[in-house]
Design an enzyme around this catalytic site. Structure first.
Site, mmCIF file in Angstrom:
data_model
loop_
_atom_site.group_PDB
_atom_site.id
_atom_site.type_symbol
_atom_site.label_atom_id
_atom_site.label_comp_id
_atom_site.label_asym_id
_atom_site.label_seq_id
_atom_site.Cartn_x
_atom_site.Cartn_y
_atom_site.Cartn_z
ATOM 1 N N ASN A 1 -10.248 0.095 -1.262
ATOM 2 C CA ASN A 1 -8.808 0.041 -1.035
ATOM 3 C C ASN A 1 -8.147 -0.538 -2.281
ATOM 4 O O ASN A 1 -8.282 -1.725 -2.567
ATOM 5 C CB ASN A 1 -8.512 -0.824 0.194
ATOM 6 C CG ASN A 1 -7.031 -0.906 0.532
ATOM 7 O OD1 ASN A 1 -6.179 -0.631 -0.294
ATOM 8 N ND2 ASN A 1 -6.732 -1.313 1.752
ATOM 9 N N HIS B 1 -2.904 6.861 2.242
ATOM 10 C CA HIS B 1 -3.360 5.614 1.641
ATOM 11 C C HIS B 1 -4.839 5.433 1.947
ATOM 12 O O HIS B 1 -5.283 5.569 3.102
ATOM 13 C CB HIS B 1 -2.566 4.432 2.184
ATOM 14 C CG HIS B 1 -3.188 3.116 1.876
ATOM 15 N ND1 HIS B 1 -3.600 2.758 0.608
ATOM 16 C CD2 HIS B 1 -3.506 2.058 2.683
ATOM 17 C CE1 HIS B 1 -4.132 1.560 0.640
ATOM 18 N NE2 HIS B 1 -4.088 1.108 1.881
ATOM 19 N N CYS C 1 0.799 -1.228 0.000
ATOM 20 C CA CYS C 1 0.000 0.000 0.000
ATOM 21 C C CYS C 1 0.833 1.281 0.000
ATOM 22 O O CYS C 1 0.323 2.345 -0.348
ATOM 23 C CB CYS C 1 -0.941 0.004 1.199
ATOM 24 S SG CYS C 1 -1.979 -1.458 1.294
#
Length: 315
Positions: A271, A241, A113
């Site tokens: 995500n 993120h 990530c």
């Protein structure tokens, strides 16, 4: 040695939208349960005809068009991804082939990530060292391909997409547009976010990640600002993120970025791992929500448990 700057951005998402109601028909969940815990409404899902490099190439082509450049103008391609199933050719080489590039250096970075912010720092370092003059930095992930659709704690999170940035040397006498990176990891917590097995499957220890981000990340983000000589209250934007809206909103407040536009693309995109920061930033710029030249904090965190952040000037 000279600094570098981001001159253009681009993003791409698949057409298929998967809403919370769709997930409720697949697993024991509901729209209310998902929104109350992670803040996500929808996410995009790539089909079998859209591999990671296809997503990456679409975003890269848009960034090049925004910059008024051709593929031949690029001499370094960096692709941040953790969902490249094949080992070789790597995603960067495949993107270069799709775009018809000449002979760029091609490298993939798997830092999950925080991959894009690691890759952006790597491009900045290469340009400062004069081993590259202009780079394409891409974050691309096909998270739905490694999702366990029977696990309601993780399948509600993931989405697919890509974001890209064109990075080049800053003009002589101009302040660098990419600040110093702060990066690191917590190796003993590497198990908290995993993509393991054959075939690989995404899993995480959500509470452990939540505790780490809420307790450690604000101080790290303020240190990023300090390294760039920017006070948090002077930030025009904050792009963390896009893991969970319930993490993003309080973190931005605790960093002290009281005047900043805070990216919340997770609501509509889920995500998307390494794609989340460049995709969210590209959308903010496309909508004109941050002025050209304004300071923006980028901070990625996640698997390994790795983190990386820098302050950039908005293209």
């Amino acid at each position: 040695m000279t600094g570098s700057r981001v001159v253009a951005l681009g993003h791409y998402q698949p057409a298929k939208v998967l809403g919370n109601e769709d997930l409720a028909a697949m697993v024991d969940t509901s729209d209310e349960w998902i929104r109350s815990r992670v803040g996500i409404k929808t996410r995009r899902v790539a089909g079998p005809e859209e591999p990671v490099d296809a997503l990456a190439a679409e975003a890269a082509a848009k960034a090049l068009a925004q910059a008024g450049l051709t593929p031949a103008d690029i001499d370094l391609v960096l692709v941040a991804t953790s969902t490249a199933i094949d080992r070789s050719p790597n995603m960067a080489a495949r993107v270069a082939a799709r775009l018809g590039m000449g002979s760029p250096a091609v490298m993939d970075l798997n830092v999950v990530c925080s991959g894009f912010t690691h890759a952006l720092a790597t491009a900045d370092h290469a340009i400062r060292a004069e081993s590259a003059s202009r780079a394409l930095v891409i974050g691309a992930d096909k998270m739905t391909e490694i999702t366990d659709w029977s696990d309601r704690t993780t399948c509600v999170l993931t989405g697919d997409g890509a974001g890209a940035a064109v990075v080049e040397a800053a003009p002589a006498g101009e302040e660098p547009g990419i600040g110093p990176v702060l990066w690191g990891s917590v190796p003993e917590m590497g198990h908290a976010v995993r993509i393991e097995g054959t075939p690989p499957v995404f899993a995480q220890e959500g509470q452990a990640v939540y505790r780490w981000t809420t307790s450690r990340l604000p101080a790290l983000a303020r240190k990023v600002c300090e390294k760039s000589g920017i006070a948090p209250e002077d930030l025009a934007g904050v792009v963390l993120h896009q893991a969970n809206l319930r993490i993003i909103e309080p973190l931005a407040a605790r960093i002290g970025a009281v005047n900043a536009v805070v990216a919340k693309d997770v609501v509509d995109s889920g995500n998307t791992s390494a794609a989340s920061i460049p995709m969210a930033l590209s959308k903010l710029v496309e909508r004109g929500e941050i002025a050209t030249g304004a300071p923006v904090l980028l901070f990625g965190f996640g698997g390994n448990l790795s983190y990386a952040g820098q302050v950039i000037r908005c293209p």
